[in-house]
Design a protein around this motif. Sequence first.
Motif: not given
Length: 410
Positions: A126, A132, A134, A136, A198-202, A235, A237
């Motif tokens: 994290y 934001r 993210t 991973c 957690v606003s984005n995940i990759v 959001r 990827t």
Amino acid sequence: MSLSLDLTAAGAREALRPAPAPEKPSLIGLAREEMAQALVAAGLVPEKQARMRVQQLWHWLYVRGVSDFAHMFNISKDLRAGLERHFSIARPEIVEEQISSDGTRKWLFRFPPRGAGRPVEIETVYIPEEGRGTLCISSQVGCTLTCSFCHTGTQKLVRNLTAEEILAQLLSARDRLGDFPDRDTPAGAIVPAEGRKVSNIVMMGMGEPLYNFEAVKKALLIASDGDGLALSKRRITLSTSGVVPEIYRTGEEIGVMLAISLHATNDDLRDLLVPINKKFPLKELMEACRKYPGLSNARRITFEYVMLKDVNDSLDDARALVKLLKGIPAKINLIPFNPWPGTNYQCSDWEAIERFADFINNAGYASPIRTPRGRDILAACGQLKSESERMRKVDRLALEAMMIAGHGEA
């Protein structure tokens, strides 16, 4: 200063303990239709009620983040007991949690065995940033691609993760970060859509996501479901090293943002750095990128480019990169190499990275330099898992030596 928390009672004796019995099937990671079928097949609800019960469960699992059926307060006590008998919604075991001085967090998760296998461990990272956060996420245990600069590439592939195990990383991270509503919040309360940690995940953790396409697809569609975790597809990827046929499927069937683990501008060098290039060379990869659905200046492909000293960081490389990406709405993410024990590569000098970035920017491409994060906790993918395995091997050998010595004394 970093903080490392060992969250298990792991030790030498645990290392020799046989694998636990398989867990009950989980409801996490099932599509709505699959969940309804499972409830009916278990004899817990009549078919006419299945859709309604699924909606209730979906809310508790993905909006409220509940990991215990007993906390689903608007479901009858008898049904909760039946769900507990037949299914699981438990989180994976957290073997270790590391917190960097810069706020980056890294977890080592342990999942129970599947079939005749043994428990497996994977990593999730994290990265908090201004405005934001993210996460991973890993898609495989180990990897088959053997990219020469990547630490996970030194670990053989054990197996694919299930959709449940992929989603469990997101759910567990939100648990640890306090990113779900408090249990005392009324069940009907509206949960804010903004302000989540957690606003984005990759999909950039361990493994190649497109070699586990079906499970990744199912997990990401649940993560982006508007009645649950509700992450925007813009959001999310997915990063691939270049599995060309599945890039087309990703655009058509998942619709998330695409990132390409590029790292070289010619086939000879990319064959060395990213060996999958021998199967899907740059010409085929670039064609798939140009045809990715919905590309525009507002919806660009991210090209990841790790900066390796005296390998791919010259101005000639920068010129070749601009030529290679011509006509593709793109952002080039320049990544200072994060060294790991045993690597033969070095990070490019900062001056070389800035010269490279300036050239790319002047050519009209955004080329942010990724700020190195979590170096004090070995946040490069695969490092925590390797260290955990190394320590268990040391523990096991020490215990075996003690047992042999004890037998000799007897």
